[in-house]
Design a protein around this motif. Sequence first.
Motif, PDB file in Angstrom:
ATOM      1  N   ALA A 158       0.825  -1.210   0.000  1.00 13.38           N
ATOM      2  CA  ALA A 158       0.000   0.000   0.000  1.00 13.38           C
ATOM      3  C   ALA A 158       0.857   1.257   0.000  1.00 13.38           C
ATOM      4  O   ALA A 158       0.572   2.218  -0.725  1.00 13.38           O
ATOM      5  CB  ALA A 158      -0.925  -0.010   1.220  1.00 13.38           C
ATOM      6  N   GLY A 166       0.834   2.934  -3.373  1.00 10.73           N
ATOM      7  CA  GLY A 166      -0.003   4.109  -3.219  1.00 10.73           C
ATOM      8  C   GLY A 166       0.800   5.385  -3.124  1.00 10.73           C
ATOM      9  O   GLY A 166       0.817   6.210  -4.042  1.00 10.73           O
ATOM     10  N   ARG A 180      -5.145   6.703  -5.774  1.00  7.29           N
ATOM     11  CA  ARG A 180      -4.872   6.065  -4.483  1.00  7.29           C
ATOM     12  C   ARG A 180      -5.890   4.970  -4.135  1.00  7.29           C
ATOM     13  O   ARG A 180      -5.496   3.883  -3.682  1.00  7.29           O
ATOM     14  CB  ARG A 180      -4.805   7.116  -3.372  1.00  7.29           C
ATOM     15  CG  ARG A 180      -4.177   6.594  -2.086  1.00  7.29           C
ATOM     16  CD  ARG A 180      -4.059   7.694  -1.058  1.00  7.29           C
ATOM     17  NE  ARG A 180      -3.217   8.763  -1.514  1.00  7.29           N
ATOM     18  CZ  ARG A 180      -1.897   8.797  -1.389  1.00  7.29           C
ATOM     19  NH1 ARG A 180      -1.289   7.764  -0.829  1.00  7.29           N
ATOM     20  NH2 ARG A 180      -1.198   9.817  -1.820  1.00  7.29           N
ATOM     21  N   VAL A 215      -4.214   1.434  -3.670  1.00 12.21           N
ATOM     22  CA  VAL A 215      -4.079   1.083  -2.265  1.00 12.21           C
ATOM     23  C   VAL A 215      -5.296   0.319  -1.762  1.00 12.21           C
ATOM     24  O   VAL A 215      -5.184  -0.684  -1.081  1.00 12.21           O
ATOM     25  CB  VAL A 215      -3.862   2.355  -1.409  1.00 12.21           C
ATOM     26  CG1 VAL A 215      -3.710   1.974   0.054  1.00 12.21           C
ATOM     27  CG2 VAL A 215      -2.650   3.105  -1.889  1.00 12.21           C
TER      28      VAL A 215
END
Length: 358
Positions: free
Chosen positions: A207, A211, A292, A296
């Motif tokens: 993540a 991200g 994002r 993520v």
Amino acid sequence: MSEKLEQSTFLITLALVTLVFGLLMMPFWVPLLWAVIIAVLFHPMQVWLGKRWGDRPNLTALTTLLTCMVLVVLPVLFLLGSFLQQALSIYQQIESGEIQPGNYVERVREAFPAVQGLLERFDIDVNTLRENAAQAAVAASQFLARNALAFGQGAFGFVLQLALMLYVAFFLLRDGRVLVDLLIQALPLGDERERLLFQKFAEVARATVKGNLLVAMVQGMLGGLIFWILGLPAPLLWGVVMTVLSLIPAIGAGLVWLPAAVYLYAIGAWVSATVLIAYGVLIIGLADNLLRPILVGRDTKLPDWMVLLSTLGGIVMVGISGFVVGPLIAVLFVAFWQIFSREFNHAAMEEDRSDALD
């Protein structure tokens, strides 16, 4: 007694040997950390290649590592070299007087007289602000130039760490599952807890890098692109600066493109300033909101304030790699307390229920 003494002595010796080994590996913790992150990020590709090519771990690991080098390592090295080159150029222009940062503040003050009145209302002297801006620009350019020269002088060490990272990443890609199973078998935390902690580590690593890093790189690339289109100086330099600022939650690239737009308004470039603001809000700003969630999802499961504080704390503690280290520590902290709350509170409830039945 003899058996207990032997066991205690062994455990103390084990702790000391582990501590000494940790100190031995301390100079290499950055390449080791990024080798682990590469192995975690590219593990799905390793699995996919293994299903297609069969049991050929060396070939699949080598192919995965070469893919990582082409997609990540080589572009980052090119970007870093260009960034350092432009940083040295900016430093030389400031030293020669070709660029005078104080003049930018003066142009903004002359173009917006209301700003001077607002600053005076808060007891902020414009002349002092101009001098501070000039000193800050000189200090920043000197910092960049000094680090650029240090990077050039320490190029051998950088190449050595890069080679070490890729070397370790190869073996982690090839033998990662075996190593994880060995750690689960060796650690005395309980297999279920250990698997949960390793899962949290992998989720946050993916993540954070997918991200934060990819979104920041996209925002920096978009910012550098609009700077280049509008003819602003050192677009690559400012693009990298926007990338770094975008790594920090709630900070973002607006700290670069918004003052640039204000200055464009001050010098009368109304069209360029308006384009820059519209581009910054609609393109750069929305890139975070669009990319994002896709990259993520809900992997970290951390509140925004904890992400911000852990990222800033990680950067202060270990440098630029802290944008990964900070959230990792925060997630492990939350995971340990969740395990404690779930298991020990459950045990206490069972004991209370048993007492009530008795």
